[in-house]
Write a protein that holds these residues in place. Structure first.
Motif, PDB file in Angstrom:
ATOM      1  N   ARG A 179     -56.834  49.219  53.110  1.00  0.00           N
ATOM      2  CA  ARG A 179     -57.229  49.151  52.229  1.00  0.00           C
ATOM      3  C   ARG A 179     -57.793  49.807  51.284  1.00  0.00           C
ATOM      4  N   GLY A 180     -58.330  49.684  50.554  1.00  0.00           N
ATOM      5  CA  GLY A 180     -58.386  51.536  49.267  1.00  0.00           C
ATOM      6  C   GLY A 180     -59.392  50.404  48.447  1.00  0.00           C
ATOM      7  N   ARG A 181     -60.410  50.940  47.716  1.00  0.00           N
ATOM      8  CA  ARG A 181     -61.607  50.816  46.838  1.00  0.00           C
ATOM      9  C   ARG A 181     -61.213  48.966  45.872  1.00  0.00           C
ATOM     10  N   LEU A 182     -62.311  48.034  45.923  1.00  0.00           N
ATOM     11  CA  LEU A 182     -62.544  47.545  45.683  1.00  0.00           C
ATOM     12  C   LEU A 182     -61.351  46.344  45.861  1.00  0.00           C
ATOM     13  N   GLY A 183     -60.898  46.712  47.067  1.00  0.00           N
ATOM     14  CA  GLY A 183     -60.437  45.609  47.351  1.00  0.00           C
ATOM     15  C   GLY A 183     -58.333  45.548  47.210  1.00  0.00           C
TER      16      GLY A 183
END
Lengths: 326, 326
Positions: free
Chosen positions: B120-124
């Motif tokens: 997962r990266g930022r903000l889902g």
């Protein structure tokens, strides 16, 4: 709401006399058989419901429990209490709320328990949680605000608790930075807010609230090293836990909506007007040093603004604040 | 460290020739039987170990995997990497680190995977995590700092990643507020820091780090709407993942010790010197409005300090920062 909650509400309003199964069935648009089934559920929950041939049902007595269905009934909040989950006993309402939040529970979900078997206070301390006398509840929020501003929510719940105490119990509750509520200088409520977040986004905040309502003197633990009280001790009167909880959730709902639309300023002003040391001289124990100054308010990150004797404003993020006795 | 890690280290250093079982046994103070058992473990992990009668063992080839025992070997950190857990494949190193942290894992615990099935990266958002080419790791910290200052740790990991890229790969990496690392304007690494906290105490922070090391052009997802790169693409050379990871952890360890003893100032200065827009004119898109100004640095809560054209300094807590092309 589960339908036994609606039936219970009808039984309560007509508790002077009987209400017929037909009338309940008409008012709630359910079958007579469904009414009978829900009456059975109520009896299993400990409600004493008399049924008299040709007259109907009558509520004789209620157990002292907080039921989700009753809490939700006539709650009329816009967000808080969309979903209410109640437990006679649970380990900790905060822990349960975190489990639900991790699984994706809706913002506004409220977890309530009549007793906590592992109630926790700040910094991992125990929070005494005997059955049926107090309020133990946790609310899941998912605010779209920067992580640095999450501490604002602590002041939000402090304001809602103190104002509810003042309104319902006719007390003069004060707030103590960062997260205690005092009555006559004794702790009546503690707040344990927890957060799960990433750098750019709050996943959820749990507002954990413990309020000593009808706790008697002999129910407090002996080893506490600070003064404590309850509504019962402070007013010599018992408070209706359900009424208190509903009023608190309604006030919290209104405060939260205000925070999201108008920012922190209104909550901050209300908190400051309730603060036990606002404009007073205090010592702030930072561990390594003690600062003396005058409390002038809160900043947007929830830090205490302390004016030192040389006029400089110092932001206090953590520390123990004690009024100077002169 | 598991003993197969030490044996592996001996096999690697003597990979030109054979090393006898007796010598391994003498150096590691273990029995010949124990040596044989660990050689078997290594073979099961995919290491090709030749054994020749009367000469001993020789390492013929190694699978491209990151092994906890090898990472820990000669790591020499004071805190980071006290415990290292490695996985060939895991859902997400951050999720696994959170599970471990919830269960009480030590500060400094590192979770590494060769592949993430649900990175997962930022903000889902999804973070592409193919096998064996990149670095996916998460570090558990338990800093005794105020919650409002937790964002400082994002800048800490950004500095450690960028400086490691510059040192090991001879690149000129830049940091982009709040949590990206760029090479030639393209994203080479993303940071996903997560926190669990209460009002007065951080329970833990997970520093999640994804760095595109040896990822080839055709391994990037097609639908990305921003430029991306890897060390391989930027330098046309593969980087030794183990060496890179160890260097990164050592640098992070030093930066973290510095933060705890000297506060944010040293990390802040290093971050500012790596920042892609420091002292440059930028547009900051806040959603509702776009602010134009000059980036003058970071504040103690990790907010970007923007000097507007009228001279006023504005604190940016969230927003998209774009350099103004003149």
């Amino acid at each position: 709401m589960a339908s036994y909650g609606k039936i219970l509400s009808l039984l309560r309003t007509s508790s002077a006399g009987y209400i017929s199964g037909q009338e309940i069935s008409n008012q709630l648009h359910v079958s007579r058989a469904a009414v009978w089934k829900q009456i059975k559920v109520l009896r299993e929950l400990g409600f004493e419901v008399e049924s008299k041939h040709s007259q109907g049902y009558r509520l004789l007595s209620s157990p002292d429990i907080l039921l989700a269905a009753e809490i939700e009934n006539e709650l009329n909040c816009s967000l808080i209490g969309r979903s209410v989950v109640s437990f006679p006993v649970i380990d900790s309402t905060n822990v349960q709320a975190r489990r639900l939040a991790d699984e994706g529970a809706l913002e506004g979900t409220v977890v309530v328990a009549d007793q906590q078997s592992a109630g926790r206070g700040r910094l991992g301390r125990r929070w005494e949680s005997p059955f049926g006398v107090n309020l133990y509840c946790s609310i899941i929020l998912r605010p779209d605000i920067p992580v640095q501003q999450a501490p604002q929510l602590t002041f939000l719940s402090a304001v809602a608790v103190a104002e509810t105490l003042n309104e319902i119990c006719n007390l003069t509750a004060e707030v103590k930075w960062p997260n205690d509520i005092l009555v006559n200088g004794a702790k009546i409520s503690g707040l344990l807010n927890e957060m799960s977040a990433e750098t750019e986004q709050i996943h959820f905040v749990i507002l954990g609230v413990g309020i000593n309502l009808n706790m008697a003197a002999d129910q407090f633990p002996r080893e506490l090293n600070y003064p404590v009280t309850s509504v019962l001790l402070a007013t010599e009167e018992k408070v209706d836990r359900l009424l208190f909880l509903r009023t608190f959730l309604q006030r919290l709902d209104a405060c939260y909506a205000e925070l999201l639309t108008q920012g922190f300023a209104p909550v901050r002003r209300r908190w400051e007007s309730l603060c036990n040391v606002i404009n007073r001289q205090v010592d702030v124990d930072l561990g390594a040093e003690v600062l003396r100054g005058t409390v002038v308010g809160l900043d947007p990150e929830g830090a205490l603004r302390l004016q030192l004797e040389n006029g400089e404003i110092k932001k206090i993020l953590a520390g123990d604040v004690r009024p100077v006795i002169t």
